[in-house]
Design a protein around this motif. Structure first.
Motif, PDB file in Angstrom:
ATOM      1  N   PHE A   1      52.778  10.111  26.973  1.00  0.00           N
ATOM      2  CA  PHE A   1      53.730   9.159  27.606  1.00  0.00           C
ATOM      3  C   PHE A   1      52.824   8.065  28.542  1.00  0.00           C
ATOM      4  CE2 PHE A   1      57.829  11.253  27.823  1.00  0.00           C
ATOM      5  CZ  PHE A   1      57.611  12.420  27.341  1.00  0.00           C
TER       6      PHE A   1
ATOM      7  N   PRO B   1      53.973  10.480  19.691  1.00  0.00           N
ATOM      8  CA  PRO B   1      53.453  11.752  19.359  1.00  0.00           C
ATOM      9  C   PRO B   1      51.860  11.521  18.882  1.00  0.00           C
ATOM     10  CG  PRO B   1      55.523  11.452  17.766  1.00  0.00           C
ATOM     11  CD  PRO B   1      55.103  10.098  18.564  1.00  0.00           C
ATOM     12  N   ARG B   2      51.217  12.497  19.588  1.00  0.00           N
ATOM     13  CA  ARG B   2      49.831  12.425  19.081  1.00  0.00           C
ATOM     14  C   ARG B   2      49.452  12.492  17.468  1.00  0.00           C
ATOM     15  NH1 ARG B   2      46.525  12.772  23.678  1.00  0.00           N
ATOM     16  NH2 ARG B   2      47.382  13.741  25.472  1.00  0.00           N
ATOM     17  N   SER B   3      48.559  12.174  16.998  1.00  0.00           N
ATOM     18  CA  SER B   3      48.347  11.921  15.384  1.00  0.00           C
ATOM     19  C   SER B   3      48.166  13.429  15.018  1.00  0.00           C
ATOM     20  CB  SER B   3      47.323  10.949  15.030  1.00  0.00           C
ATOM     21  OG  SER B   3      46.092  11.055  15.884  1.00  0.00           O
ATOM     22  N   ASN B   4      47.395  14.172  15.865  1.00  0.00           N
ATOM     23  CA  ASN B   4      46.865  15.439  15.246  1.00  0.00           C
ATOM     24  C   ASN B   4      47.981  16.590  15.621  1.00  0.00           C
ATOM     25  OD1 ASN B   4      46.040  15.227  17.718  1.00  0.00           O
ATOM     26  ND2 ASN B   4      44.180  16.292  17.363  1.00  0.00           N
ATOM     27  N   THR B   5      48.718  16.441  16.675  1.00  0.00           N
ATOM     28  CA  THR B   5      49.515  17.741  17.122  1.00  0.00           C
ATOM     29  C   THR B   5      50.972  17.501  17.361  1.00  0.00           C
ATOM     30  OG1 THR B   5      49.097  17.006  19.512  1.00  0.00           O
ATOM     31  CG2 THR B   5      47.290  18.479  18.750  1.00  0.00           C
ATOM     32  N   GLY B   6      51.179  16.161  17.455  1.00  0.00           N
ATOM     33  CA  GLY B   6      52.467  15.937  17.501  1.00  0.00           C
ATOM     34  C   GLY B   6      52.965  16.079  19.131  1.00  0.00           C
ATOM     35  N   LYS B   7      52.060  16.390  19.907  1.00  0.00           N
ATOM     36  CA  LYS B   7      52.371  16.343  21.388  1.00  0.00           C
ATOM     37  C   LYS B   7      52.672  15.096  22.013  1.00  0.00           C
ATOM     38  CE  LYS B   7      49.033  20.116  22.098  1.00  0.00           C
ATOM     39  NZ  LYS B   7      48.167  20.516  22.969  1.00  0.00           N
ATOM     40  N   LEU B   8      53.565  14.844  22.989  1.00  0.00           N
ATOM     41  CA  LEU B   8      53.905  13.223  23.019  1.00  0.00           C
ATOM     42  C   LEU B   8      53.116  12.916  24.216  1.00  0.00           C
ATOM     43  CD1 LEU B   8      57.743  13.274  23.734  1.00  0.00           C
ATOM     44  CD2 LEU B   8      56.360  12.158  21.954  1.00  0.00           C
TER      45      LEU B   8
ATOM     46  N   ARG C   1      54.144   8.448  14.197  1.00  0.00           N
ATOM     47  CA  ARG C   1      55.164   9.065  13.779  1.00  0.00           C
ATOM     48  C   ARG C   1      56.291   8.950  14.549  1.00  0.00           C
ATOM     49  NH1 ARG C   1      53.205  13.288  10.368  1.00  0.00           N
ATOM     50  NH2 ARG C   1      55.311  13.919  10.034  1.00  0.00           N
TER      51      ARG C   1
END
Lengths: 112, 110
Positions: free
Chosen positions: B100, B91-98, B31
């Protein structure tokens, strides 16, 4: 341009003190984040907030708490500072979950 | 498991010597792939977002490209002021957290 302002560039505190790090963004962003950055470990997410009064734990929340009473302001609290919390702390904000995050210049915190 | 890996860890170039930095990712349903520049003692500065394979973005001497497995940051005729650490994130696929990458530290010598 997005502006994310962190209240202090450098801070020195003593072990056991309660420490407050403040962050303000001027772009009406929904999401705000706190990271710490250490050599060899990269950027690690401590806490984040998707809305006022809402918070979620990141990857390393132990020893920290956060507060978001107003949309533009996100505070990180070290409940009882310890030497292993000496680090560079970075605040960021983003318009949406999958939008780029914009960072402040960081607070270099030393706990003695 | 979602992962972002950058290479090389460090890169030294002579002024004017073009090169590329690599960012490999394993994130299902990407994403967005973000590039940042970080100067010593400062926060990361956002450079580019890439959303789909084949996309390219340019800014001065920097060009970012994206394939289905990796992104490249091409630096053309670099100058000493391009010296910095370059970070990529997704972004992680399930949470959107980045997530790096560890960064590539670029040094450009005059």
């Amino acid at each position: 341009d997005v502006k994310v302002t962190q209240s202090s560039r450098y801070l020195v505190k003593r072990t056991g003190e309660k420490v407050f790090l403040e962050c303000v963004q001027d772009m009406d962003h929904e999401n705000m984040f706190w990271y710490r950055q250490d050599p060899g470990l990269g950027l690690r997410l401590i806490y984040f907030s998707y809305d006022v009064k809402m918070k979620e734990k990141g990857d390393i929340p132990e020893g920290y708490s956060v507060s978001r009473e107003k949309k533009e302001r996100f505070s990180l609290i070290l409940e009882s500072a310890s030497t292993n919390q000496t680090s560079m702390y970075l605040c960021a904000s983003s318009l949406g979950v999958y939008q780029p995050q914009h960072f402040g210049d960081g607070t270099r915190l030393s706990i003695l | 498991e979602d992962q972002v890996t950058q290479s090389p860890e460090a890169l030294r170039l002579q002024e004017g010597e073009s090169s590329s930095l690599n960012c490999s990712y394993t994130v299902s349903g990407l994403r967005g792939l973000f590039w940042y520049r970080q100067d010593p003692g400062k926060g990361p500065e956002f450079l580019f977002t890439l959303y789909s394979a084949g996309e390219e973005k340019e800014k001065e001497r920097l060009k970012a490209t994206l394939t289905k497995k990796e992104s490249f940051l091409h630096i053309t005729a670099p100058k000493p002021e391009d010296s910095a650490t370059y970070l990529c994130a997704a972004p992680r696929s399930n949470t959107g957290k980045l997530i790096f990458g560890q960064g590539t530290t670029l040094q450009v010598k005059p």
